[in-house]
Structures are given as C-alpha cells and as structure tokens.
Design an enzyme around this catalytic site. Structure first.
Site, mmCIF file in Angstrom:
data_model
loop_
_atom_site.group_PDB
_atom_site.id
_atom_site.type_symbol
_atom_site.label_atom_id
_atom_site.label_comp_id
_atom_site.label_asym_id
_atom_site.label_seq_id
_atom_site.Cartn_x
_atom_site.Cartn_y
_atom_site.Cartn_z
ATOM 1 N N ALA A 65 0.849 -1.202 0.000
ATOM 2 C CA ALA A 65 0.000 0.000 0.000
ATOM 3 C C ALA A 65 0.879 1.245 0.000
ATOM 4 O O ALA A 65 2.071 1.189 0.296
ATOM 5 C CB ALA A 65 -0.912 -0.014 1.216
ATOM 6 N N GLY A 109 0.834 -5.325 1.130
ATOM 7 C CA GLY A 109 -0.368 -5.529 0.319
ATOM 8 C C GLY A 109 -0.083 -6.281 -0.970
ATOM 9 O O GLY A 109 -0.975 -6.930 -1.517
ATOM 10 N N GLU A 112 -0.264 -9.786 0.027
ATOM 11 C CA GLU A 112 -1.674 -10.074 0.351
ATOM 12 C C GLU A 112 -2.524 -10.154 -0.921
ATOM 13 O O GLU A 112 -3.452 -10.972 -1.006
ATOM 14 C CB GLU A 112 -2.201 -9.005 1.307
ATOM 15 C CG GLU A 112 -1.502 -9.083 2.655
ATOM 16 C CD GLU A 112 -1.792 -7.906 3.575
ATOM 17 O OE1 GLU A 112 -1.949 -8.135 4.780
ATOM 18 O OE2 GLU A 112 -1.853 -6.758 3.091
ATOM 19 N N GLU A 132 5.089 -4.778 7.165
ATOM 20 C CA GLU A 132 4.327 -3.719 7.843
ATOM 21 C C GLU A 132 4.866 -3.402 9.228
ATOM 22 O O GLU A 132 4.819 -2.259 9.681
ATOM 23 C CB GLU A 132 2.839 -4.116 7.952
ATOM 24 C CG GLU A 132 2.081 -4.084 6.635
ATOM 25 C CD GLU A 132 2.139 -5.379 5.857
ATOM 26 O OE1 GLU A 132 3.052 -6.206 6.090
ATOM 27 O OE2 GLU A 132 1.248 -5.582 5.013
HETATM 28 N N1 DAK Z 1 4.423 3.078 -1.209
HETATM 29 C C1 DAK Z 1 4.842 4.261 -1.736
HETATM 30 N N2 DAK Z 1 6.039 4.441 -2.313
HETATM 31 C C2 DAK Z 1 6.863 3.380 -2.366
HETATM 32 C C3 DAK Z 1 6.509 2.113 -1.841
HETATM 33 C C4 DAK Z 1 5.212 1.986 -1.241
HETATM 34 N N3 DAK Z 1 4.758 0.833 -0.720
HETATM 35 N N4 DAK Z 1 7.531 1.259 -2.035
HETATM 36 C C5 DAK Z 1 8.512 1.985 -2.656
HETATM 37 N N5 DAK Z 1 8.112 3.249 -2.854
HETATM 38 C C6 DAK Z 1 8.818 4.325 -3.493
HETATM 39 C C7 DAK Z 1 10.039 4.786 -2.686
HETATM 40 O O1 DAK Z 1 9.659 5.705 -1.686
HETATM 41 C C8 DAK Z 1 10.907 5.401 -3.750
HETATM 42 O O2 DAK Z 1 10.363 6.659 -4.058
HETATM 43 P P1 DAK Z 1 11.333 7.908 -4.472
HETATM 44 O O3 DAK Z 1 12.232 8.119 -3.308
HETATM 45 O O4 DAK Z 1 12.065 7.414 -5.705
HETATM 46 O O5 DAK Z 1 10.374 9.032 -4.737
HETATM 47 C C9 DAK Z 1 10.643 4.524 -4.949
HETATM 48 O O6 DAK Z 1 9.400 3.865 -4.710
HETATM 49 C C10 DAK Z 1 11.715 3.465 -5.128
HETATM 50 O O7 DAK Z 1 11.845 2.780 -3.886
HETATM 51 P P2 DAK Z 1 13.279 2.423 -3.261
HETATM 52 O O8 DAK Z 1 14.275 3.480 -3.534
HETATM 53 O O9 DAK Z 1 13.035 2.047 -1.858
HETATM 54 O O10 DAK Z 1 13.673 1.125 -4.137
HETATM 55 P P3 DAK Z 1 14.608 -0.075 -3.717
HETATM 56 O O11 DAK Z 1 14.826 -0.865 -4.972
HETATM 57 O O12 DAK Z 1 15.808 0.384 -2.948
HETATM 58 O O13 DAK Z 1 13.766 -0.951 -2.681
HETATM 59 C C11 DAK Z 1 11.709 -2.069 -1.902
HETATM 60 C C12 DAK Z 1 12.580 -1.629 -3.118
HETATM 61 C C13 DAK Z 1 10.402 -2.632 -2.461
HETATM 62 C C14 DAK Z 1 12.453 -3.160 -1.126
HETATM 63 C C15 DAK Z 1 11.480 -0.842 -0.978
HETATM 64 O O14 DAK Z 1 10.999 0.244 -1.767
HETATM 65 C C16 DAK Z 1 10.472 -1.122 0.097
HETATM 66 O O15 DAK Z 1 10.831 -1.718 1.120
HETATM 67 N N6 DAK Z 1 9.243 -0.621 -0.069
HETATM 68 C C17 DAK Z 1 8.241 -0.632 0.977
HETATM 69 C C18 DAK Z 1 7.636 -1.998 1.135
HETATM 70 C C19 DAK Z 1 6.613 -2.009 2.239
HETATM 71 O O16 DAK Z 1 6.912 -1.670 3.413
HETATM 72 N N7 DAK Z 1 5.372 -2.454 1.928
HETATM 73 C C20 DAK Z 1 4.302 -2.527 2.923
HETATM 74 C C21 DAK Z 1 3.455 -1.274 2.907
HETATM 75 S S1 DAK Z 1 2.082 -1.418 4.075
HETATM 76 C C22 DAK Z 1 -5.590 -2.913 3.639
HETATM 77 C C23 DAK Z 1 -5.062 -3.323 2.431
HETATM 78 C C24 DAK Z 1 -3.700 -3.301 2.226
HETATM 79 C C25 DAK Z 1 -2.839 -2.861 3.189
HETATM 80 C C26 DAK Z 1 -3.366 -2.447 4.414
HETATM 81 C C27 DAK Z 1 -4.750 -2.484 4.633
HETATM 82 N N8 DAK Z 1 -6.963 -2.950 3.862
HETATM 83 C C28 DAK Z 1 -7.850 -3.662 2.928
HETATM 84 C C29 DAK Z 1 -7.563 -2.426 5.064
HETATM 85 C C30 DAK Z 1 -1.420 -2.873 2.899
HETATM 86 C C31 DAK Z 1 -0.469 -2.299 3.671
HETATM 87 C C32 DAK Z 1 0.927 -2.277 3.164
HETATM 88 O O17 DAK Z 1 1.233 -2.839 2.154
#
Ligand code: DAK
Length: 258
Positions: A65, A109, A112, A132
């Site tokens: 997300a 997500g 998921e 998360e």
């Molecule tokens: N959201 C927004 N931006 C994101 C992102 C995300 N999830 N993942 C990456 N980006 C952005 C980064 O901020 C960066 O942006 P800029 O700085 O270039 O502007 C760009 O994408 C490139 O990312 P990185 O520089 O980090 O790239 P790397 O290759 O170094 O790393 C990575 C890739 C995928 C390992 C890393 O970006 C990462 O760890 N991303 C976050 C992953 C994460 O924590 N995902 C969980 C998010 S919480 C629900 C439904 C769904 C959900 C909740 C409730 N309901 C139905 C109620 C879901 C929740 C989640 O998923």
C-alpha cells in the site's frame, strides 16, 4: 481498456491484467486498487472470460500500500473512511479463477494481493514478505489470516513479526506458491495455467472455486455439505452431460457454459 495504472490484454478466454503504475514498484494506491477492482469486476461479468492472470512489472508484483498516503493518516480518518476496505473488497469478491504471476517484490499488500489470487506462479527471484511491522503497522489485507493458512503458523509468525521476506524457493516449499519458474517465463506459464483452466465449463469453474475457498472459511462437516450440494447441482447443467458423454465417446468435450 488501458489507463494509468492497470492494463488489459485478451488471450482468448483468458484475460491478462497488468499492474503498470509509473513507479515500477507498483505501490497499491487507492487509485490503482479502484482501477484494479473495476477491471476485475468487469471481467467477472464478461461471458467470454473464464480465467484471469494478474501480474505486475518485472521489478515488482507490488511493493504494498501507498506509504506516502499512510504517513499522514490518522486513526479517525482510517476508521471513519474504512480506509482501503472498499477497494480491496472488489478484488477479493472475484468469482472467476485468478492466477498471480509474481516477479520481483510482493510485499505487504503486494503479498496479500497475491494471496487473494487462487494460484500463484512465482519467478525465481520473487520475494514475498509482510514488512508492515517495520512501518509500525499490522498487516491489513490478510497477512495475519491468509498467510498462516497458506504457510503454517511458525513461518507466518516469523514473516509477520520480523518483517523479513522469504524467497520463491521458500514460498514453494511452504505452499504459498504452486510453481517457481524463470523470471522471464512467469507470465507465459501463468497464462498457460489459466488456459488449462479456461477450457472447462464456466459454471463448474465458479462452483469449484467457491467450494475450494470454503475449505478456509468453515468446518470440515459444513464444507463437505457445501461440496456435496455443489456436486449435486452440477447435474442441472448441460455441461455435466456433455463432459461425461465426451469421456465415454473418447472425444474432447464442447462446453456451452450452461
Ligand atoms: N508506497 C509508496 N512508495 C513506495 C513504496 C510503497 N509501498 N515502495 C517503494 N516506494 C517508493 C520509494 O519511496 C521510492 O520513491 P522515491 O524516493 O524514488 O520518490 C521509490 O518507490 C523506489 O523505492 P526504493 O528506492 O526504496 O527502491 P529499492 O529498490 O531500494 O527498494 C523495496 C525496493 C520494495 C524493497 C522498498 O521500496 C520497500 O521496502 N518498499 C516498501 C515496502 C513495504 O513496506 N510495503 C508494505 C506497505 S504497508 C488494507 C489493504 C492493504 C494494506 C493495508 C490495509 N486494507 C484492505 C484495510 C497494505 C499495507 C501495506 O502494504
């Protein structure tokens, strides 16, 4: 259909839906999820489509997300708006078989979303995780519920509590995915799995998906009663007659999906 975040290609009775946001990590923004839900619901109602493949970019199925949007979120806003619930409901309500073709990251997500799919084909470099916890969040779309059902308690707890991802090989060994193939073959293999599904009778496909999904929702006795009723219901279909007759006549069945 072709728009900013989701594209659609047709391969006969199989539809290929691709998450194609500008950021190749495919953050699952509300806009993307709304488009995805609308695309899948349209395919669910399209009589020519019998199976769907969902894929992302070579870099990521989806990285979860939109963290940008969540950074400024308040509890009041999240709970009053039922944040993300409606967008995700449209995807999980799909009745037709859905095959995920996962390359690269499937995080939060993204993992998921893959688990909502009925079958997951993974590339050899795919990574599945629920990070998360690192953001101060509990998984919100099945990480604490579908993941333990898929991989068992110990691995699900490890993934959810540590936030560290597992490899495609670990995902295969634990039952999270059904196949691991070369990254460049993932979409073709998923399409071929979907084609092997799409040759069958549509009402029977819907019934098999619904009955199999029941295994995760109910007791064994109730699930078996549901299955028996679905089995008996097949005798109302032309396709049941055609399938059995074709077997006895040693020919390929021609289902008319009724
Ligand atoms: N959201 C927004 N931006 C994101 C992102 C995300 N999830 N993942 C990456 N980006 C952005 C980064 O901020 C960066 O942006 P800029 O700085 O270039 O502007 C760009 O994408 C490139 O990312 P990185 O520089 O980090 O790239 P790397 O290759 O170094 O790393 C990575 C890739 C995928 C390992 C890393 O970006 C990462 O760890 N991303 C976050 C992953 C994460 O924590 N995902 C969980 C998010 S919480 C629900 C439904 C769904 C959900 C909740 C409730 N309901 C139905 C109620 C879901 C929740 C989640 O998923």
């Amino acid at each position: 259909m072709s728009d900013a975040n989701v594209t659609l290609q047709r391969h006969g009775a199989v539809a290929l839906v691709t998450l194609a946001s500008q950021n190749t990590l495919n953050p699952l923004t509300s806009a993307l999820m709304t488009e995805l839900g609308a695309a899948l619901q349209a395919l669910d109602h399209d009589s020519e489509t019998r199976a769907i493949v969902l894929t992302g970019s070579p870099r990521a199925f989806a990285a979860g997300a939109d963290i940008q949007a969540m950074a400024g979120m308040t509890y009041a806003h999240a709970v009053q708006d039922n944040y993300l619930a409606a967008e995700w409901q449209a995807v999980s309500a799909l009745r037709k078989p859905l095959v995920a073709a996962v390359r690269g990251y499937a995080l939060g997500g993204g993992c998921e979303l893959a688990m909502i799919c009925d079958i997951v084909v993974a590339g050899e470099n795919a990574l599945f995780g629920q990070p998360e916890i690192k953001l101060g969040l509990v998984p919100g779309a099945g990480g604490t519920q579908r993941l333990p059902r898929a991989v068992g308690k110990s691995l699900a707890m490890e993934m959810n509590l540590s936030g560290e991802p597992i490899t495609a090989t670990q995902a295969l060994a634990s039952g999270l995915v059904s196949r691991v193939v070369a990254d460049e073959d993932v979409v073709d293999v998923a399409l071929s799995v979907a084609q092997s599904i799409a040759r069958h009778s549509l009402p029977v496909l819907l019934a098999v998906k619904a009955a199999t999904a029941r295994a995760f929702e109910t007791s064994l006795a109730e699930g078996l009663a549901y299955e028996r009723s679905a089995f008996h219901g097949c005798f109302a279909l032309n396709d049941q007659r055609e399938g059995c007759e074709a077997f006895l006549e040693r020919r390929v069945p021609h289902f008319d999906h009724r």
